[in-house]
Motif scaffolding. Structure first.
Motif, PDB file in Angstrom:
ATOM      1  N   PHE A   9       0.829  -1.205   0.000  1.00 34.95           N
ATOM      2  CA  PHE A   9       0.000   0.000   0.000  1.00 34.95           C
ATOM      3  C   PHE A   9       0.862   1.253   0.000  1.00 34.95           C
ATOM      4  O   PHE A   9       1.841   1.334   0.731  1.00 34.95           O
ATOM      5  N   GLY A  10       0.465   2.210  -0.826  1.00 34.53           N
ATOM      6  CA  GLY A  10       1.224   3.454  -0.908  1.00 34.53           C
ATOM      7  C   GLY A  10       0.342   4.620  -1.292  1.00 34.53           C
ATOM      8  O   GLY A  10      -0.890   4.547  -1.230  1.00 34.53           O
ATOM      9  N   HIS A  11       0.978   5.688  -1.704  1.00 35.53           N
ATOM     10  CA  HIS A  11       0.288   6.900  -2.130  1.00 35.53           C
ATOM     11  C   HIS A  11       1.172   7.592  -3.167  1.00 35.53           C
ATOM     12  O   HIS A  11       2.364   7.320  -3.267  1.00 35.53           O
ATOM     13  N   ASN A  12       0.567   8.468  -3.964  1.00 41.07           N
ATOM     14  CA  ASN A  12       1.360   9.263  -4.894  1.00 41.07           C
ATOM     15  C   ASN A  12       0.638  10.545  -5.260  1.00 41.07           C
ATOM     16  O   ASN A  12      -0.555  10.687  -5.041  1.00 41.07           O
ATOM     17  N   ILE A  13       1.418  11.451  -5.811  1.00 41.63           N
ATOM     18  CA  ILE A  13       0.895  12.729  -6.288  1.00 41.63           C
ATOM     19  C   ILE A  13       1.643  13.073  -7.575  1.00 41.63           C
ATOM     20  O   ILE A  13       2.830  12.750  -7.714  1.00 41.63           O
TER      21      ILE A  13
ATOM     22  N   SER B 265      -3.360  10.464  -5.273  1.00 43.09           N
ATOM     23  CA  SER B 265      -3.781   9.086  -5.030  1.00 43.09           C
ATOM     24  C   SER B 265      -3.445   8.737  -3.586  1.00 43.09           C
ATOM     25  O   SER B 265      -2.300   8.392  -3.286  1.00 43.09           O
ATOM     26  N   PRO B 266      -4.421   8.827  -2.682  1.00 42.62           N
ATOM     27  CA  PRO B 266      -4.125   8.586  -1.268  1.00 42.62           C
ATOM     28  C   PRO B 266      -3.902   7.113  -0.924  1.00 42.62           C
ATOM     29  O   PRO B 266      -3.315   6.808   0.100  1.00 42.62           O
ATOM     30  N   LEU B 267      -4.357   6.207  -1.791  1.00 40.08           N
ATOM     31  CA  LEU B 267      -4.170   4.786  -1.530  1.00 40.08           C
ATOM     32  C   LEU B 267      -3.933   4.061  -2.849  1.00 40.08           C
ATOM     33  O   LEU B 267      -4.834   3.951  -3.676  1.00 40.08           O
ATOM     34  N   THR B 268      -2.718   3.594  -3.039  1.00 43.96           N
ATOM     35  CA  THR B 268      -2.408   2.767  -4.190  1.00 43.96           C
ATOM     36  C   THR B 268      -2.132   1.357  -3.682  1.00 43.96           C
ATOM     37  O   THR B 268      -1.684   1.161  -2.557  1.00 43.96           O
ATOM     38  N   VAL B 269      -2.447   0.383  -4.516  1.00 40.87           N
ATOM     39  CA  VAL B 269      -2.248  -1.017  -4.153  1.00 40.87           C
ATOM     40  C   VAL B 269      -1.424  -1.668  -5.253  1.00 40.87           C
ATOM     41  O   VAL B 269      -1.728  -1.519  -6.437  1.00 40.87           O
ATOM     42  N   ASN B 270      -0.371  -2.378  -4.873  1.00 39.36           N
ATOM     43  CA  ASN B 270       0.468  -3.098  -5.832  1.00 39.36           C
ATOM     44  C   ASN B 270       0.748  -4.489  -5.254  1.00 39.36           C
ATOM     45  O   ASN B 270       1.419  -4.617  -4.242  1.00 39.36           O
ATOM     46  N   LEU B 271       0.196  -5.518  -5.906  1.00 38.78           N
ATOM     47  CA  LEU B 271       0.332  -6.891  -5.422  1.00 38.78           C
ATOM     48  C   LEU B 271       1.155  -7.729  -6.388  1.00 38.78           C
ATOM     49  O   LEU B 271       0.773  -7.891  -7.550  1.00 38.78           O
ATOM     50  N   PRO B 272       2.266  -8.299  -5.928  1.00 39.18           N
ATOM     51  CA  PRO B 272       3.014  -9.217  -6.787  1.00 39.18           C
ATOM     52  C   PRO B 272       2.239 -10.517  -6.940  1.00 39.18           C
ATOM     53  O   PRO B 272       1.706 -11.053  -5.964  1.00 39.18           O
ATOM     54  N   LEU B 273       2.143 -11.009  -8.169  1.00 41.19           N
ATOM     55  CA  LEU B 273       1.475 -12.286  -8.428  1.00 41.19           C
ATOM     56  C   LEU B 273       2.488 -13.420  -8.529  1.00 41.19           C
ATOM     57  O   LEU B 273       2.247 -14.518  -8.057  1.00 41.19           O
TER      58      LEU B 273
ATOM     59  N   TYR C 179      -7.972  11.486  -7.181  1.00 39.69           N
ATOM     60  CA  TYR C 179      -8.645  12.765  -7.427  1.00 39.69           C
ATOM     61  C   TYR C 179      -7.828  13.505  -8.479  1.00 39.69           C
ATOM     62  O   TYR C 179      -6.595  13.471  -8.459  1.00 39.69           O
ATOM     63  N   VAL C 180      -8.510  14.196  -9.388  1.00 42.53           N
ATOM     64  CA  VAL C 180      -7.835  15.003 -10.402  1.00 42.53           C
ATOM     65  C   VAL C 180      -8.453  16.397 -10.417  1.00 42.53           C
ATOM     66  O   VAL C 180      -9.668  16.547 -10.546  1.00 42.53           O
ATOM     67  N   GLY C 181      -7.599  17.386 -10.292  1.00 47.32           N
ATOM     68  CA  GLY C 181      -7.998  18.767 -10.488  1.00 47.32           C
ATOM     69  C   GLY C 181      -7.194  19.313 -11.661  1.00 47.32           C
ATOM     70  O   GLY C 181      -6.000  19.049 -11.771  1.00 47.32           O
ATOM     71  N   LYS C 182      -7.852  20.004 -12.575  1.00 49.43           N
ATOM     72  CA  LYS C 182      -7.148  20.511 -13.758  1.00 49.43           C
ATOM     73  C   LYS C 182      -7.459  21.982 -13.959  1.00 49.43           C
ATOM     74  O   LYS C 182      -8.623  22.390 -13.938  1.00 49.43           O
TER      75      LYS C 182
ATOM     76  N   SER D  11      -9.043  29.239 -20.567  1.00 52.58           N
ATOM     77  CA  SER D  11     -10.389  29.561 -20.072  1.00 52.58           C
ATOM     78  C   SER D  11     -10.365  30.049 -18.623  1.00 52.58           C
ATOM     79  O   SER D  11     -11.393  30.463 -18.097  1.00 52.58           O
ATOM     80  N   LYS D  12      -9.191  29.955 -17.997  1.00 55.70           N
ATOM     81  CA  LYS D  12      -9.025  30.344 -16.595  1.00 55.70           C
ATOM     82  C   LYS D  12     -10.032  29.614 -15.702  1.00 55.70           C
ATOM     83  O   LYS D  12     -10.645  30.189 -14.805  1.00 55.70           O
ATOM     84  N   SER D  13     -10.185  28.316 -15.973  1.00 58.35           N
ATOM     85  CA  SER D  13     -11.158  27.524 -15.216  1.00 58.35           C
ATOM     86  C   SER D  13     -10.502  26.297 -14.591  1.00 58.35           C
ATOM     87  O   SER D  13      -9.504  25.770 -15.094  1.00 58.35           O
ATOM     88  N   TRP D  14     -11.089  25.853 -13.483  1.00 60.06           N
ATOM     89  CA  TRP D  14     -10.612  24.701 -12.721  1.00 60.06           C
ATOM     90  C   TRP D  14     -11.703  23.642 -12.753  1.00 60.06           C
ATOM     91  O   TRP D  14     -12.863  23.944 -12.472  1.00 60.06           O
ATOM     92  N   THR D  15     -11.358  22.401 -13.111  1.00 60.45           N
ATOM     93  CA  THR D  15     -12.321  21.301 -13.076  1.00 60.45           C
ATOM     94  C   THR D  15     -11.812  20.239 -12.106  1.00 60.45           C
ATOM     95  O   THR D  15     -10.606  20.083 -11.905  1.00 60.45           O
ATOM     96  N   ASN D  16     -12.746  19.503 -11.524  1.00 65.14           N
ATOM     97  CA  ASN D  16     -12.435  18.451 -10.565  1.00 65.14           C
ATOM     98  C   ASN D  16     -13.082  17.151 -11.001  1.00 65.14           C
ATOM     99  O   ASN D  16     -14.190  17.156 -11.546  1.00 65.14           O
ATOM    100  N   SER D  17     -12.414  16.041 -10.738  1.00 61.87           N
ATOM    101  CA  SER D  17     -13.010  14.743 -11.007  1.00 61.87           C
ATOM    102  C   SER D  17     -12.299  13.681 -10.176  1.00 61.87           C
ATOM    103  O   SER D  17     -11.305  13.951  -9.510  1.00 61.87           O
ATOM    104  N   ALA D  18     -12.822  12.486 -10.246  1.00 55.42           N
ATOM    105  CA  ALA D  18     -12.220  11.337  -9.583  1.00 55.42           C
ATOM    106  C   ALA D  18     -12.108  10.223 -10.613  1.00 55.42           C
ATOM    107  O   ALA D  18     -12.875  10.173 -11.576  1.00 55.42           O
ATOM    108  N   GLY D  19     -11.147   9.350 -10.423  1.00 55.47           N
ATOM    109  CA  GLY D  19     -10.968   8.263 -11.365  1.00 55.47           C
ATOM    110  C   GLY D  19     -10.296   7.064 -10.720  1.00 55.47           C
ATOM    111  O   GLY D  19      -9.982   7.068  -9.527  1.00 55.47           O
ATOM    112  N   MET D  20     -10.054   6.046 -11.545  1.00 63.12           N
ATOM    113  CA  MET D  20      -9.424   4.821 -11.057  1.00 63.12           C
ATOM    114  C   MET D  20      -8.796   4.108 -12.243  1.00 63.12           C
ATOM    115  O   MET D  20      -9.375   4.059 -13.319  1.00 63.12           O
ATOM    116  N   PHE D  21      -7.572   3.614 -12.041  1.00 64.60           N
ATOM    117  CA  PHE D  21      -7.029   2.707 -13.035  1.00 64.60           C
ATOM    118  C   PHE D  21      -6.508   1.464 -12.345  1.00 64.60           C
ATOM    119  O   PHE D  21      -6.058   1.497 -11.209  1.00 64.60           O
TER     120      PHE D  21
END
Length: 172
Positions: free
Chosen positions: A69-73, A91-99, A111-114, A119-129
């Motif tokens: 378990f880890g995190h990244n930005i 990414s407050p919680l990343t999971v990496n499992l060796p098989l 979470y993604v903020g762009k 346009s001087k605009s900020w958008t927010n979203s969430a995702g997962m890969f």
């Protein structure tokens, strides 16, 4: 000053094929320093417009005492005549499992903020890969992943919210 063992240099090529038929691809140099700090500089394209320059600043670490378990930005800036944006991905919680030896699976909710400079605009979203990484040799690996964008709008399963990604990395 960092020594050679403190810096890992690699070449990375990534392609994100969206389910709506669009594409985003990038290739460039990745630097990783001690303590999970790093950067990436490369060229990106959607194969419809002129290639652009891409810069990432990154931090990625496992939580203390964990190899799973880890995190990244990541802070990504896209420099293009038509598209000048800076994206913050947390990414407050990343999971990496060796098989098995050389094979692992991973998941990364985020979470993604762009910010769009035109346009001087900020958008927010969430995702997962989620994906699978296979070492090809001691110095190279290939990853395949599925990504879902805009999870804040869970009912929108349109093709623009899904991509199938391939990432090739070779350590120099």
């Amino acid at each position: 000053m960092p020594g050679k063992k403190d810096i890992k240099v690699s070449f990375t090529a990534s392609s994100f094929q969206y389910a709506d038929g669009s594409n985003f691809s990038t290739a460039g140099c990745d630097l990783k320093f001690k303590h999970g700090i790093g950067g990436y500089a490369g060229i990106c394209t959607d194969f419809k417009s002129e290639p652009a320059f891409l810069i990432d600043l990154k931090e990625s670490n496992n939580y203390p005492g964990s190899k799973t378990f880890g995190h990244n930005i990541r802070v990504r800036t896209n420099l293009d005549n038509d598209l000048n944006t800076t994206q913050l991905r947390v990414s407050p919680l990343t999971v990496n499992l060796p098989l098995s030896r050389g094979t692992s699976v991973y998941a990364n909710p985020h979470y993604v903020g762009k910010y769009d400079y035109k346009s001087k605009s900020w958008t927010n979203s969430a995702g997962m890969f989620c994906g699978l990484t296979q070492k090809i040799s001691d110095k190279s690996s290939l990853s395949f992943e599925v990504q879902r964008y805009n999870l804040h709008n869970i009912k929108d399963n349109s093709g623009a919210n899904w991509s199938f990604n391939a990432i090739y990395t070779i350590t120099l």
